[in-house]
Design a protein around this motif. Structure first.
Motif: not given
Length: 504
Positions: A100, A103, A147-149, A154, A178-179
């Motif tokens: 975490k 991210t 890697i998604k929100k 995330h 990311l995302s």
């Protein structure tokens, strides 16, 4: 027409010419092969075409290199695909507390990406490397991720599709987005005789990356026709996946309480302006492992303590201030303290710290650093660090992600780069079976950027060669010159390789 479409069209034309050169019976076998391939591909149309083209290019490659058809079809056996492209995966993974932080603290100038690279005896064939990745990815479904929100944090979500290799660019460890729809948490690159894999640190650590690279190299060498036998030292690409490999081991450890693991005292930073491009240069100091060990034995310390001592002295030589602390951060492989098979991120860090005025008398200082390292890398103290990380994020767990990100970025500044001067990540010795080791010259390990620190350092050994890699974010050469001088002072033979400066 896009570059990708042009390549597919060109590849299809070469394949048609190749197919036409075959006798009728062989053409029938080839057509049957591709019909079976089509039956295995439950993918978006664009990915199906690209994967089909990968096989076509591989057949043409073998033909152009005088590999008989019967051998080519054997090397490209469709069973190597498994069921990865035949069905969608429903695998998704929540991030552990340490992941975490990667991210949350990320920005344009601080990207938690690392690179592992192997230097081969022969020039890399992109056609075979792409097939090696096609065959290997099924063994590591927990890396086939984006890697998604989420609403609060995330998370890792599986990607069902083809993973393309890339031609290496001039700057290593570039941003992994990311995302972003379709973005992947790792990339495979090639350049001349080098095969590299870059990973987002929130997904895995050096140990996980190392195991993936070893399996990828195994697939690649077998596609080259090399007879590499099975070995307990390498995860077979066609072996079964264990859930232990993607376990979040931080959850299984006994929780402490408090934030004793964090030290928020600022450390001195190397002098010299940071470059806009990061890293602005990467040096590889390649040395015989036997000579490095001899130097360590002279001082009565281990390799990590010896190189850390060199980094303290090199930092002092590169800092204008005469008062304050120099701090070297050391990532700690938690598997050494808590045995585990996980290939997800399972590392924390500790910091070595000394007043800059006390950095003198190399032999005595090396012993002092070793004692400090032994004291800090203990189960209880690493659990304190883990608890501090967990405590920080648990207080924000119910805050929606868009609201917590400004807070976590501020915490990153307070608890992140400012509290250390530089870092050393020692991945240790990479063990390979003999028939595979002879195909690989050396390896290196490169760390990505931070916001403030001007150097990052990493160490890896294979085949009797240890490579110390220094990622630079300043043009000032003082640091690497001092490192070189100290190593040579201990009679260590060094071969220096490095990129041309490309920072501004």
């Amino acid at each position: 027409m896009s570059k990708s479409k042009k390549e597919i069209k060109k590849g299809a034309l070469k394949f048609s010419t190749y197919r036409a050169s075959l006798d009728e019976e062989t053409q029938k076998r080839l057509d049957a092969f591709f019909r079976k391939l089509d039956e295995r591909l439950y993918l978006p149309r664009a990915d199906r075409k690209k994967l089909r083209n990968d096989f076509q290019r591989a057949f043409v490659y073998y033909f152009e290199h005088n590999i008989p058809f019967y051998r080519a079809i054997e090397l490209l056996d469709l069973s190597n695909l498994g069921g990865f492209y035949s069905r969608e995966s429903n695998l998704w993974l929540p991030l552990d507390d340490v992941a975490k932080s990667y991210t949350q603290f990320v920005n344009r100038s601080s990207m938690s990406v690392f690179r592992l690279a192997a230097y081969m005896n022969e020039r890399v064939s992109p056609e075979l490397l792409q097939m090696a990745l096609n065959f290997t990815i099924k063994r590591f479904p927990y890396f086939a991720m984006s890697i998604k929100k989420g609403f609060f944090w995330h998370y890792l979500d599986s990607i069902h599709g083809r993973f393309p290799i890339e031609k290496e660019g001039p700057v290593p460890c570039q941003r992994i987005y990311l995302s972003v729809s379709g973005s992947k948490a790792f990339r495979v690159l090639f350049y001349e005789k080098r095969i590299s894999v870059e990973f987002f640190h929130g997904m895995t650590d050096g140990t996980g990356g190392k195991e993936f690279l070893k399996s990828l190299l195994l697939s690649y060498l077998r596609l080259e026709g090399k007879d590499i036998k099975e070995s307990p030292l390498i995860m077979e690409p066609n072996s079964l996946v264990s859930t232990d490999e993607y376990r979040n081991e931080f959850k299984s450890l006994k929780r402490h309480s408090g934030t004793a693991g964090y030290l928020n005292k600022k450390a001195l930073q190397l002098s010299g302006n940071l470059t806009i491009e990061k890293p602005s240069r990467v040096f590889h100091f390649k040395m015989p492992t036997s000579e490095l060990k001899a130097a360590c034995e002279k001082y009565g310390v281990n390799v990590t303590s010896y190189i850390s001592t060199i980094l303290f002295f090199a930092s002092k030589a590169s800092i204008d201030e005469i008062e304050g602390d120099v701090s070297v951060t050391i990532p700690v492989n938690m598997r050494n303290l808590f045995p585990s098979k996980t290939l997800r991120n399972f590392s924390l860090f500790t910091s070595l710290r000394e007043d800059i005025r006390n950095i003198d008398n190399f032999p005595e200082f090396a012993l002092k650093i070793q004692e400090q390292l032994k004291d800090k890398i203990q189960k209880e103290k690493m659990l304190d660090m883990m608890a501090a990380t967990g405590s920080m994020f648990s207080k924000m767990k119910l805050i929606p992600l868009p609201l917590k990100q400004p807070v976590t970025k501020l915490l990153g500044k307070l608890l992140g780069d400012r509290i250390f001067t530089t870092s050393l990540s020692n991945l240790g010795v990479v063990e390979l079976p003999e028939d595979m080791a002879k195909e690989i010259v050396s390896m290196d390990f490169v760390l990505g950027t931070t916001t403030i620190n001007r150097t990052q350092n990493s160490l890896i050994s294979v085949n009797g060669i240890t490579t110390l890699s220094i990622s630079k974010y300043t043009k000032d050469p003082s640091f690497e010159e001092k490192v070189y001088a100290l190593l040579r002072n201990d009679d260590i033979t060094i071969e220096v390789e490095g990129s041309e400066p490309y920072g501004r």
